[in-house]
Scaffold this motif. Structure first.
Motif, PDB file in Angstrom:
ATOM      1  N   GLY A 145     -11.481  17.001 -10.574  1.00  0.00           N
ATOM      2  CA  GLY A 145     -11.424  17.272 -12.013  1.00  0.00           C
ATOM      3  C   GLY A 145     -10.031  17.617 -12.473  1.00  0.00           C
ATOM      4  N   THR A 146      -9.041  16.838 -12.053  1.00  0.00           N
ATOM      5  CA  THR A 146      -7.636  17.145 -12.370  1.00  0.00           C
ATOM      6  C   THR A 146      -7.166  16.262 -13.528  1.00  0.00           C
ATOM      7  N   ALA A 147      -7.457  16.684 -14.754  1.00  0.00           N
ATOM      8  CA  ALA A 147      -7.137  15.879 -15.930  1.00  0.00           C
ATOM      9  C   ALA A 147      -6.176  16.577 -16.880  1.00  0.00           C
ATOM     10  N   ALA A 148      -5.483  17.625 -16.418  1.00  0.00           N
ATOM     11  CA  ALA A 148      -4.574  18.330 -17.321  1.00  0.00           C
ATOM     12  C   ALA A 148      -3.474  17.422 -17.838  1.00  0.00           C
ATOM     13  N   PHE A 149      -2.834  16.657 -16.954  1.00  0.00           N
ATOM     14  CA  PHE A 149      -1.739  15.795 -17.388  1.00  0.00           C
ATOM     15  C   PHE A 149      -2.250  14.609 -18.203  1.00  0.00           C
ATOM     16  N   GLY A 150      -3.408  14.063 -17.825  1.00  0.00           N
ATOM     17  CA  GLY A 150      -3.957  12.927 -18.555  1.00  0.00           C
ATOM     18  C   GLY A 150      -4.496  13.289 -19.916  1.00  0.00           C
ATOM     19  N   GLY A 151      -4.951  14.519 -20.069  1.00  0.00           N
ATOM     20  CA  GLY A 151      -5.531  14.935 -21.334  1.00  0.00           C
ATOM     21  C   GLY A 151      -4.599  15.712 -22.236  1.00  0.00           C
ATOM     22  N   ARG A 152      -3.449  16.128 -21.695  1.00  0.00           N
ATOM     23  CA  ARG A 152      -2.515  16.942 -22.482  1.00  0.00           C
ATOM     24  C   ARG A 152      -1.101  16.384 -22.304  1.00  0.00           C
ATOM     25  N   PRO A 153      -0.743  15.377 -23.093  1.00  0.00           N
ATOM     26  CA  PRO A 153       0.555  14.702 -22.921  1.00  0.00           C
ATOM     27  C   PRO A 153       1.750  15.632 -23.002  1.00  0.00           C
ATOM     28  N   GLU A 154       1.608  16.777 -23.651  1.00  0.00           N
ATOM     29  CA  GLU A 154       2.745  17.696 -23.779  1.00  0.00           C
ATOM     30  C   GLU A 154       3.159  18.291 -22.434  1.00  0.00           C
ATOM     31  N   LEU A 155       2.319  18.143 -21.411  1.00  0.00           N
ATOM     32  CA  LEU A 155       2.653  18.673 -20.089  1.00  0.00           C
ATOM     33  C   LEU A 155       3.553  17.737 -19.283  1.00  0.00           C
ATOM     34  N   ALA A 156       3.781  16.529 -19.771  1.00  0.00           N
ATOM     35  CA  ALA A 156       4.517  15.525 -18.994  1.00  0.00           C
ATOM     36  C   ALA A 156       5.904  15.995 -18.588  1.00  0.00           C
ATOM     37  N   SER A 157       6.539  16.797 -19.419  1.00  0.00           N
ATOM     38  CA  SER A 157       7.901  17.235 -19.128  1.00  0.00           C
ATOM     39  C   SER A 157       7.967  18.245 -17.992  1.00  0.00           C
ATOM     40  N   LEU A 158       6.820  18.737 -17.529  1.00  0.00           N
ATOM     41  CA  LEU A 158       6.807  19.728 -16.460  1.00  0.00           C
ATOM     42  C   LEU A 158       7.043  19.118 -15.088  1.00  0.00           C
ATOM     43  N   VAL A 159       6.873  17.793 -14.967  1.00  0.00           N
ATOM     44  CA  VAL A 159       7.003  17.134 -13.670  1.00  0.00           C
ATOM     45  C   VAL A 159       7.989  15.977 -13.777  1.00  0.00           C
ATOM     46  N   ASP A 160       8.378  15.453 -12.620  1.00  0.00           N
ATOM     47  CA  ASP A 160       9.350  14.364 -12.569  1.00  0.00           C
ATOM     48  C   ASP A 160       8.695  13.000 -12.516  1.00  0.00           C
ATOM     49  N   ARG A 161       7.566  12.906 -11.834  1.00  0.00           N
ATOM     50  CA  ARG A 161       6.878  11.621 -11.664  1.00  0.00           C
ATOM     51  C   ARG A 161       5.373  11.829 -11.620  1.00  0.00           C
ATOM     52  N   PHE A 162       4.665  10.703 -11.708  1.00  0.00           N
ATOM     53  CA  PHE A 162       3.208  10.701 -11.714  1.00  0.00           C
ATOM     54  C   PHE A 162       2.712   9.691 -10.686  1.00  0.00           C
ATOM     55  N   GLU A 163       1.606  10.011 -10.048  1.00  0.00           N
ATOM     56  CA  GLU A 163       0.981   9.016  -9.181  1.00  0.00           C
ATOM     57  C   GLU A 163       0.311   7.950 -10.051  1.00  0.00           C
ATOM     58  N   LEU A 164       0.827   6.733  -9.957  1.00  0.00           N
ATOM     59  CA  LEU A 164       0.149   5.602 -10.593  1.00  0.00           C
ATOM     60  C   LEU A 164      -1.030   5.179  -9.733  1.00  0.00           C
ATOM     61  N   PHE A 165      -0.828   5.227  -8.428  1.00  0.00           N
ATOM     62  CA  PHE A 165      -1.918   5.021  -7.467  1.00  0.00           C
ATOM     63  C   PHE A 165      -2.010   6.236  -6.561  1.00  0.00           C
ATOM     64  N   ASN A 166      -3.237   6.709  -6.359  1.00  0.00           N
ATOM     65  CA  ASN A 166      -3.549   7.669  -5.315  1.00  0.00           C
ATOM     66  C   ASN A 166      -4.552   6.970  -4.415  1.00  0.00           C
ATOM     67  N   ARG A 167      -4.099   6.635  -3.200  1.00  0.00           N
ATOM     68  CA  ARG A 167      -4.859   5.727  -2.329  1.00  0.00           C
ATOM     69  C   ARG A 167      -5.080   4.411  -3.063  1.00  0.00           C
ATOM     70  N   HIS A 168      -6.325   4.094  -3.420  1.00  0.00           N
ATOM     71  CA  HIS A 168      -6.585   2.848  -4.156  1.00  0.00           C
ATOM     72  C   HIS A 168      -7.002   3.114  -5.602  1.00  0.00           C
ATOM     73  N   THR A 169      -6.943   4.352  -6.032  1.00  0.00           N
ATOM     74  CA  THR A 169      -7.320   4.683  -7.406  1.00  0.00           C
ATOM     75  C   THR A 169      -6.117   4.521  -8.328  1.00  0.00           C
ATOM     76  N   LEU A 170      -6.308   3.751  -9.393  1.00  0.00           N
ATOM     77  CA  LEU A 170      -5.274   3.492 -10.388  1.00  0.00           C
ATOM     78  C   LEU A 170      -5.473   4.422 -11.582  1.00  0.00           C
ATOM     79  N   PHE A 171      -4.353   4.927 -12.114  1.00  0.00           N
ATOM     80  CA  PHE A 171      -4.379   5.770 -13.305  1.00  0.00           C
ATOM     81  C   PHE A 171      -3.652   5.011 -14.420  1.00  0.00           C
TER      82      PHE A 171
END
Length: 234
Positions: A145-171
């Protein structure tokens, strides 16, 4: 004539028996070293509760990773980078987030909340990657249930990168938003080896890898399986 070095094949998100992985740090290094990887980030969970990596055992954990890093470099030429997965779980998925801190050598507590912890990790020089960042629309089929970054775009500046793929799951929202991305196996078990990984066109030393991840420069993604590898610019 100057030529570019081949990009580094990286696993940037992995777990050992120090948290919820199935392999010891040594076994993890042997696995990735024998498979020809260039970089392995060991990023065991550091959660809010008194489990897994905490202030009381972090020094021992770091020493164990550093000891195996020396051995892996000698045997395989594998660069092993210590880190933590800052694990901020909450009943509300829009408050819940996991962040992989690559190169973090200081313990960072989550007692005061996610944002202060990420600021502290950045101050300590880590590269921060939003792990398995689900969008609210994906939660019905999500494994976490990790949707903080996906549901709250204002948090994007807190990190440097995002997993586009985690294993075979696409975001998909990460690509739609044009955010700097990586791919990881989020390794816990052997079947997580043949998944999406990251290629980084940088020098093979810890500072260069961490600095590259902290920059907006492009990474490249590769899917490892029995078929010919696919490469995707992120």
């Amino acid at each position: 004539m100057a030529t570019k070095s081949p990009p580094l094949l990286c696993e940037l998100h992995s777990h050992s028996t120090w948290s919820d992985g199935s392999l010891s740090v040594r076994e993890l290094c042997d696995l990735y070293g024998r498979r020809g990887f260039d970089v392995l980030a060991v990023t065991d969970h550091a959660p809010r509760d008194a489990r897994q990596i905490q202030a009381s055992n972090h020094a021992d954990y770091l020493a164990a990773v550093e000891e195996e890093a020396e051995r892996a470099a000698r045997l395989y030429g594998l660069l092993v980078i210590p880190g933590l997965e800052l694990t901020y779980d909450d009943p509300d998925p829009l408050e819940s987030a996991h962040v992989v801190a690559v190169g973090l050598r200081d313990y960072v507590a989550l007692d005061d909340g996610l944002e202060p912890a990420l600021a502290a990790a950045r101050t300590h020089g880590a590269a921060l990657v939003a792990a398995h960042p689900y969008s609210p629309e994906q939660l019905a089929s999500a494994t976490r249930g990790t949707a903080a970054f996906g549901g709250r775009p204002e948090l994007a500046s807190l990190v440097d990168r995002f997993e586009l793929f985690n294993r075979h799951t696409l975001f998909p929202w990460v690509a739609t938003a044009g955010l700097p991305a990586i791919a990881s196996g989020d390794f816990h078990r052997l079947e997580h080896l043949a998944t999406w990984k990251t290629l980084l066109p940088c020098a093979k030393d810890e500072r260069s890898v961490v600095d590259y991840l902290r920059s907006p420069r492009p990474a490249f993604l590769v899917r490892l399986d029995e078929a010919p590898a696919e490469r995707v610019a992120a």
